[in-house]
Design an enzyme around this catalytic site. Structure first.
Site, PDB file in Angstrom:
ATOM      1  N   ASP A 104       0.545  -6.590   3.103  1.00 44.79           N
ATOM      2  CA  ASP A 104       0.232  -5.601   4.244  1.00 44.79           C
ATOM      3  C   ASP A 104      -0.923  -4.778   3.860  1.00 44.79           C
ATOM      4  O   ASP A 104      -0.650  -4.326   2.832  1.00 44.79           O
ATOM      5  CB  ASP A 104       1.307  -5.070   4.661  1.00 44.79           C
ATOM      6  CG  ASP A 104       1.093  -3.929   5.742  1.00 44.79           C
ATOM      7  OD1 ASP A 104       0.937  -4.473   6.942  1.00 44.79           O
ATOM      8  OD2 ASP A 104       1.305  -2.700   5.614  1.00 44.79           O
ATOM      9  N   GLU A 138      -3.802  -9.135   4.539  1.00 47.57           N
ATOM     10  CA  GLU A 138      -4.134  -8.720   5.773  1.00 47.57           C
ATOM     11  C   GLU A 138      -5.018  -7.658   5.478  1.00 47.57           C
ATOM     12  O   GLU A 138      -5.048  -6.503   5.133  1.00 47.57           O
ATOM     13  CB  GLU A 138      -2.895  -7.872   6.344  1.00 47.57           C
ATOM     14  CG  GLU A 138      -3.205  -7.336   7.769  1.00 47.57           C
ATOM     15  CD  GLU A 138      -2.754  -5.957   8.236  1.00 47.57           C
ATOM     16  OE1 GLU A 138      -2.750  -5.772   9.343  1.00 47.57           O
ATOM     17  OE2 GLU A 138      -2.394  -5.162   7.178  1.00 47.57           O
ATOM     18  N   ASN A 167       0.658  -1.288  -0.149  1.00 48.57           N
ATOM     19  CA  ASN A 167      -0.003  -0.003  -0.078  1.00 48.57           C
ATOM     20  C   ASN A 167       0.925   1.311  -0.188  1.00 48.57           C
ATOM     21  O   ASN A 167       0.489   2.207  -0.528  1.00 48.57           O
ATOM     22  CB  ASN A 167      -1.018   0.175   1.277  1.00 48.57           C
ATOM     23  CG  ASN A 167      -1.798   1.337   1.209  1.00 48.57           C
ATOM     24  OD1 ASN A 167      -2.698   1.241   0.574  1.00 48.57           O
ATOM     25  ND2 ASN A 167      -1.568   2.085   2.267  1.00 48.57           N
ATOM     26  N   HIS A 183       1.868  -8.165  16.501  1.00 49.47           N
ATOM     27  CA  HIS A 183       2.671  -7.271  16.908  1.00 49.47           C
ATOM     28  C   HIS A 183       1.887  -6.015  16.756  1.00 49.47           C
ATOM     29  O   HIS A 183       2.552  -5.003  17.280  1.00 49.47           O
ATOM     30  CB  HIS A 183       3.784  -7.416  15.568  1.00 49.47           C
ATOM     31  CG  HIS A 183       3.115  -6.852  14.283  1.00 49.47           C
ATOM     32  ND1 HIS A 183       2.238  -7.923  13.743  1.00 49.47           N
ATOM     33  CD2 HIS A 183       3.301  -6.092  13.476  1.00 49.47           C
ATOM     34  CE1 HIS A 183       1.870  -7.253  12.520  1.00 49.47           C
ATOM     35  NE2 HIS A 183       2.422  -5.980  12.408  1.00 49.47           N
TER      36      HIS A 183
HETATM   37  C1  GLC Z   1      -0.201  -3.240   9.046  1.00 46.72           C
HETATM   38  C2  GLC Z   1       0.893  -3.699  10.207  1.00 46.72           C
HETATM   39  C3  GLC Z   1       1.266  -2.613  11.286  1.00 46.72           C
HETATM   40  C4  GLC Z   1       1.459  -1.533  10.216  1.00 46.72           C
HETATM   41  C5  GLC Z   1       0.413  -1.026   9.039  1.00 46.72           C
HETATM   42  C6  GLC Z   1       1.189   0.001   8.294  1.00 46.72           C
HETATM   43  O1  GLC Z   1      -1.474  -2.971   9.747  1.00 46.72           O
HETATM   44  O2  GLC Z   1       0.504  -4.926  10.822  1.00 46.72           O
HETATM   45  O3  GLC Z   1       2.168  -3.242  11.933  1.00 46.72           O
HETATM   46  O4  GLC Z   1       1.771  -0.370  11.125  1.00 46.72           O
HETATM   47  O5  GLC Z   1       0.260  -2.043   8.356  1.00 46.72           O
HETATM   48  O6  GLC Z   1       2.148  -0.678   7.364  1.00 46.72           O
END
Ligand code: GLC
Ligand code: CA
Length: 547
Positions: A206, A248, A107, A313
């Site tokens: 991600d 994700e 992204n 995390h």
């Molecule tokens: C995802 C990751 C997170 C990060 C975010 C932006 O949600 O798990 O740790 O801060 O993406 O990259």
């Protein structure tokens, strides 16, 4: 090269161990975990019984978002080692039959990435400027929520060099890539190829819902985003069969399921909403939150798989619950406001369970037996604590506790030099919670976790089976079957802190013998009357329904 073998559906039977190179083991004594250190601990990971390792980002980065702000997609951050170190690690993991999943942050990049530097210096409307999303005003795409709401007040940030605002869904140091520019897609595919060519088995995509922006929408889950995923998947199917994309998408089940497409987008995707409901079911001593969310989860394509987890995390996200449930979760699990961050809770599993091992085991029972591939967060297998006085989400990213010695055996550096301090809370400090102590005790949480993983591995039904709730006549007890081919597993779990008795409707299994999976003892044969079981506080059973 990859260990993919001939089972292209390996991700359905996988058990994934999530860790951060930085947090696991410091091989060169500079206070920061690295690939050499990680490699020296692969025997430990293998002995746990997991089948894959997922590594958080280890690429060159200014580390404003712990590496999710990438400045160079194709390298390794020098503090973690070299690309050769990574390749050695990959070989060593593969030699042990462990697959490796890395991060593809699709992204956004860091604002230090050469693409962004080039963009801000290029003329407006040039294809280089167009690598990111720009605007003269902050009014565009006002339907998009702010995700890091404790840190950012807008999804637009001003760039004095470009003389324009750029779009970012996360920290302002993480500008979003512009997928309307075909060069961006090409560049991302080239990055994907680089890592797959090296032999990586899977890529976690991600923050995948946010690839496109469109006026009048919330800029999430747009059809254009799904189109890109179909292209990435087709590319993998053609060039890298047996590799896996893990999406994700922190979304409600109906939207999350779309990331499988018709079996032509992500191979696996996180089931975010089930996670907080496990915690709710436990504290309410009521199965409904779990049953309801799984009922609302549409079926998924044959070749697809959910990924489930208890902690990771990030903060324990409460984005996919109602306002009322969020308040309930905060009141129950984060009374101290410091434990809260954004829309979530920055705590680890053990402290969330008040260090009650029966509860920790029960939560792991669900992790290992509900539909989906389980992901274990490093340290949770020994019941590590957290430190929410540390900034951002760092309190759940502290050094792994190997032994009772200095720096918990994580590093030989001066303790002040560590990337983050080792947990020093009296209940969770290294003298109390560490791998070495638990390895010596067959009744430790670590030993129990290994056994539970081993048991799960003996039955494909856990990874691939159907899921059917069994009526128990007692809302404190959740019972379900997982059936695959001719094997059926029955799970019976007591969510209550008091003993409970249930009469299970097992009429579909009349004549079979429940064999308890941890002790291999046969229980009475199922007849055509309700099957009566008594369970102690937070106790659970896994049965193989034989015959
Ligand atoms: C995802 C990751 C997170 C990060 C975010 C932006 O949600 O798990 O740790 O801060 O993406 O990259
Ligand atoms: Ca180091």
């Amino acid at each position: 090269m990859s260990t993919a073998g001939n089972d292209s559906l390996w991700y359905k039977d996988a058990i994934i161990y999530q860790t951060h190179v930085r947090a696991f083991c410091d091989g060169n004594g500079d206070g920061i975990g690295d690939f050499r250190g990680l490699m020296s601990k692969l025997d430990y990971v293998q002995a746990l019984g997991v089948t894959a390792i997922w590594l958080l980002p280890f690429y060159p980065s200014p580390l404003k978002d712990d590496g999710y702000d990438i400045a160079d997609y194709s390298g390794v951050h020098p503090m973690y080692g070299t690309l050769q170190d990574f390749m050695d690690f990959l070989d060593e993991a593969h030699r042990r039959g462990l697959r490796v999943i890395t991060e593809l942050v699709v992204n956004h990049t860091s604002d230090q990435h050469p693409w962004f530097q080039r963009a801000r210096h290029s003329p407006p409307d040039s294809e280089w400027r167009d690598f990111y999303v720009w605007s003269d005003t902050v009014d565009r795409y006002s339907g998009a929520r702010i995700i890091f709401k404790d840190f950012e007040i807008s999804n637009w940030a001003w760039d004095p060099i470009a003389g324009a605002y750029y779009w970012h869904r996360f920290y302002s140091s993480q500008p979003d890539l512009n997928y309307d520019n075909p060069l961006v897609k090409q560049a991302v595919i080239a990055t994907m190829d680089d890592w797959l060519d090296l032999g990586v088995d899977g890529l976690r995509l991600d923050a995948v819902p946010y690839l496109y922006e469109r006026e009048g929408t919330n800029c999430e889950n747009l059809p254009e985003t799904h189109q890109v995923l179909k292209e990435l998947r087709a590319h993998i199917d053609q060039r890298y069969p047996g590799r896996m994309l893990l999406g994700e998408a922190n979304q409600w089940p109906q939207d999350a399921v779309a990331y499988f497409g018709e079996g032509d987008e992500c191979h696996a995707a996180f089931h975010f909403p089930v996670m907080p409901r496990l915690y709710m079911a436990l504290s309410k001593e009521d199965r409904s939150p779990i049953v309801d969310i799984l009922r609302q989860t549409p079926p998924i394509p044959e070749n697809s798989q959910w990924a489930i987890f208890l902690r990771n995390h990030d903060e324990l996200t409460l984005e996919m619950v109602t306002e009322e449930d969020r308040q309930y979760m905060w009141d129950t699990y984060a009374k101290d406001a410091r434990a809260r961050i954004n829309l979530g809770i920055r705590r680890r599993l053990a402290p969330l369970m008040n260090n009650d091992w029966r509860k920790i085991e029960l939560m792991n029972c669900f992790l290992l037996s509900l539909p989906g591939t389980p992901i274990i967060y490093y340290g949770d297998e020994i019941g590590m604590g957290d430190n929410y006085y540390l900034a951002d989400r760092n309190g759940v990213r502290t050094p792994m506790q190997w032994n009772a010695e200095r720096n918990a055996g994580f590093s030989s550096a001066n303790p002040q030099q560590l990337y983050l301090p080792v947990i020093s809370d009296p209940e969770y400090r290294r003298e109390t919670v560490n791998v070495e102590v638990q390895q010596g005790n067959p009744h430790s949480l670590l030993a129990w976790t290994r056994r539970a993983i081993m048991v799960r591995q003996q039955h494909k039904a856990f990874g691939r089976g159907t899921f059917t709730v069994v009526e128990s006549g007692n809302r404190h007890v959740l019972a379900y079957t997982r059936c695959h081919a001719d094997n059926c597993i029955l799970v019976v779990a007591n969510l209550s802190q008091a003993a409970q008795c249930v009469d299970l409707d097992l009429s579909a299994f009349t004549g079979s013998t429940p064999v308890e999976l941890f002790g291999r003892n046969a229980f009475p044969v199922v007849s055509d009357t309700p099957y009566r079981l008594a369970l102690g506080a937070h106790e659970f059973f896994w049965f193989d329904l034989v015959g």
